[in-house]
Design a protein around this motif. Structure first.
Motif, mmCIF file in Angstrom:
data_model
loop_
_atom_site.group_PDB
_atom_site.id
_atom_site.type_symbol
_atom_site.label_atom_id
_atom_site.label_comp_id
_atom_site.label_asym_id
_atom_site.label_seq_id
_atom_site.Cartn_x
_atom_site.Cartn_y
_atom_site.Cartn_z
ATOM 1 N N SER A 81 69.126 -38.099 34.125
ATOM 2 C CA SER A 81 68.403 -37.623 35.304
ATOM 3 C C SER A 81 66.959 -38.098 35.323
ATOM 4 C CB SER A 81 68.431 -36.095 35.352
ATOM 5 O OG SER A 81 67.632 -35.565 34.308
ATOM 6 N N ASN A 82 66.418 -38.473 34.162
ATOM 7 C CA ASN A 82 65.032 -38.925 34.025
ATOM 8 C C ASN A 82 64.009 -37.860 34.404
ATOM 9 O OD1 ASN A 82 65.833 -41.457 33.129
ATOM 10 N ND2 ASN A 82 65.953 -42.258 35.203
ATOM 11 N N LYS A 83 64.418 -36.600 34.377
ATOM 12 C CA LYS A 83 63.486 -35.504 34.655
ATOM 13 C C LYS A 83 63.197 -34.774 33.353
ATOM 14 C CE LYS A 83 64.958 -34.977 39.394
ATOM 15 N NZ LYS A 83 65.702 -34.190 40.347
ATOM 16 N N GLY A 84 61.934 -34.484 33.129
ATOM 17 C CA GLY A 84 61.521 -33.813 31.903
ATOM 18 C C GLY A 84 61.800 -32.322 31.936
ATOM 19 N N PRO A 85 61.703 -31.656 30.780
ATOM 20 C CA PRO A 85 62.020 -30.236 30.679
ATOM 21 C C PRO A 85 61.044 -29.313 31.401
ATOM 22 C CG PRO A 85 61.226 -31.064 28.578
ATOM 23 C CD PRO A 85 61.368 -32.236 29.487
ATOM 24 N N SER A 86 59.930 -29.842 31.889
ATOM 25 C CA SER A 86 58.999 -29.013 32.650
ATOM 26 C C SER A 86 59.081 -29.276 34.156
ATOM 27 C CB SER A 86 57.566 -29.251 32.157
ATOM 28 O OG SER A 86 57.212 -30.605 32.372
ATOM 29 N N LEU A 91 64.597 -27.800 36.128
ATOM 30 C CA LEU A 91 64.807 -26.413 35.715
ATOM 31 C C LEU A 91 65.713 -25.678 36.692
ATOM 32 C CD1 LEU A 91 61.190 -25.539 34.506
ATOM 33 C CD2 LEU A 91 63.209 -26.018 33.109
ATOM 34 N N LYS A 92 65.570 -25.957 37.982
ATOM 35 C CA LYS A 92 66.448 -25.335 38.980
ATOM 36 C C LYS A 92 67.889 -25.815 38.810
ATOM 37 C CE LYS A 92 67.219 -24.659 43.933
ATOM 38 N NZ LYS A 92 68.581 -24.342 43.646
ATOM 39 N N THR A 93 68.065 -27.116 38.562
ATOM 40 C CA THR A 93 69.410 -27.671 38.345
ATOM 41 C C THR A 93 70.069 -27.016 37.141
ATOM 42 O OG1 THR A 93 68.784 -29.786 39.318
ATOM 43 C CG2 THR A 93 70.710 -29.788 37.871
ATOM 44 N N VAL A 94 69.320 -26.872 36.051
ATOM 45 C CA VAL A 94 69.870 -26.243 34.845
ATOM 46 C C VAL A 94 70.215 -24.787 35.129
ATOM 47 C CG1 VAL A 94 69.334 -25.515 32.479
ATOM 48 C CG2 VAL A 94 68.766 -27.832 33.231
ATOM 49 N N GLN A 95 69.340 -24.070 35.838
ATOM 50 C CA GLN A 95 69.619 -22.665 36.155
ATOM 51 C C GLN A 95 70.852 -22.546 37.050
ATOM 52 O OE1 GLN A 95 68.097 -19.886 34.771
ATOM 53 N NE2 GLN A 95 69.892 -18.959 35.704
ATOM 54 N N ASP A 96 71.003 -23.448 38.004
ATOM 55 C CA ASP A 96 72.204 -23.450 38.857
ATOM 56 C C ASP A 96 73.460 -23.674 38.029
ATOM 57 O OD1 ASP A 96 70.584 -23.055 41.069
ATOM 58 O OD2 ASP A 96 70.686 -25.156 41.744
ATOM 59 N N VAL A 118 75.024 -27.291 30.178
ATOM 60 C CA VAL A 118 74.180 -27.159 31.372
ATOM 61 C C VAL A 118 73.149 -28.275 31.507
ATOM 62 C CG1 VAL A 118 74.527 -24.673 31.588
ATOM 63 C CG2 VAL A 118 72.643 -25.521 30.186
ATOM 64 N N THR A 119 73.153 -29.199 30.553
ATOM 65 C CA THR A 119 72.231 -30.333 30.622
ATOM 66 C C THR A 119 73.029 -31.634 30.582
ATOM 67 O OG1 THR A 119 71.939 -30.322 28.221
ATOM 68 C CG2 THR A 119 70.315 -29.103 29.520
ATOM 69 N N ALA A 120 72.636 -32.578 31.410
ATOM 70 C CA ALA A 120 73.315 -33.885 31.438
ATOM 71 C C ALA A 120 72.805 -34.738 30.279
ATOM 72 C CB ALA A 120 73.061 -34.582 32.760
ATOM 73 N N SER A 121 73.654 -35.631 29.823
ATOM 74 C CA SER A 121 73.273 -36.520 28.729
ATOM 75 C C SER A 121 72.504 -37.722 29.260
ATOM 76 C CB SER A 121 74.526 -37.000 28.008
ATOM 77 O OG SER A 121 75.271 -37.856 28.851
ATOM 78 N N GLY A 122 72.062 -38.551 28.342
ATOM 79 C CA GLY A 122 71.340 -39.765 28.728
ATOM 80 C C GLY A 122 72.211 -40.750 29.479
ATOM 81 N N SER A 123 73.495 -40.798 29.156
ATOM 82 C CA SER A 123 74.392 -41.743 29.828
ATOM 83 C C SER A 123 75.074 -41.133 31.046
ATOM 84 C CB SER A 123 75.463 -42.236 28.861
ATOM 85 O OG SER A 123 76.381 -41.193 28.563
ATOM 86 N N GLY A 124 75.272 -39.831 31.021
ATOM 87 C CA GLY A 124 76.020 -39.175 32.090
ATOM 88 C C GLY A 124 77.518 -39.364 31.961
ATOM 89 N N LEU A 125 77.965 -39.907 30.817
ATOM 90 C CA LEU A 125 79.381 -40.236 30.646
ATOM 91 C C LEU A 125 79.967 -39.687 29.347
ATOM 92 C CD1 LEU A 125 79.148 -43.966 31.751
ATOM 93 C CD2 LEU A 125 79.910 -42.033 33.122
#
Length: 186
Positions: A81-86, A91-96, A118-125
């Motif tokens: 996703s290239n989005k950081g933990p802050s 954060l909304k995606t993880v909460q969803d 609840v978190t996507a990996s670096g590859s998404g696969l």
């Protein structure tokens, strides 16, 4: 002129090695691997249902779910996703995802959910989940399929792949193989 000829010779030698010999070596090693370099296919009744080394999308309650994918399991567009933990969107995606998981897994608590669910990996696969991620889903799958939780725990236990040589990497469960075995249960 002498340096020019040496550089031309060196360039030609490196082209042969890097563009010819090395790719042939890699292809040869791939041909010796399981699946002949085309990936490990999973078949049911002679029909290919997926690849064991690429994550599949399972969303029905009667199946074990894999790790979320930022690219919707599209192997042509592997990415995180290239989005950081802050990041507020992250954060909304993880909460969803947490909320969705809790809705589909009654009795599970937020602290029981492994972060990989609840978190996507670096590859998404990612094709695998941890044993803890499989065990937290046992109650849901057992209820929907009207099977005992003990039977499903045994099935998960049978599909745990130990670390390479007992020390390299974590224990894991291949979600596609587990779900194929689940469908084969009577």
């Amino acid at each position: 002129m002498k340096n020019f000829l040496i550089s031309i010779k060196l360039t030609l030698i490196l082209i042969v090695i890097c563009a010819g010999l090395y790719p042939l070596l890699v292809a040869g090693v791939g041909k010796m691997a399981r699946g002949g370099g085309k990936g490990e296919t999973v078949t049911v009744n002679g029909r290919v249902v997926g690849y064991a080394n690429v994550g599949q999308k399972f969303t029905e309650d009667k199946y074990f779910w894999g790790r979320p994918s930022a690219v919707d399991y599209n192997a042509a567009g592997s990415a995180g996703s290239n989005k950081g933990p802050s990041n507020p969107d992250y954060l909304k995606t993880v909460q969803d995802r947490i909320d969705t998981f809790l809705v589909h897994n009654p009795g599970a608590r937020k602290e029981d959910i492994p972060s990989e669910m609840v978190t996507a990996s670096g590859s998404g696969l990612d094709p695998d989940i941890s044993p803890a991620s499989a065990y937290v889903q046992v109650k849901r799958v057992a209820t929907v399929r009207r099977l005992s939780e003990e039977r499903l725990r045994s099935l998960v236990d049978a599909h745990i792949e130990k670390p390479l040589l007992g020390m390299f990497g974590p224990s894991k469960v291949n979600v596609l193989k587990l779900n194929v075995a689940l469908d084969e249960l009577k």
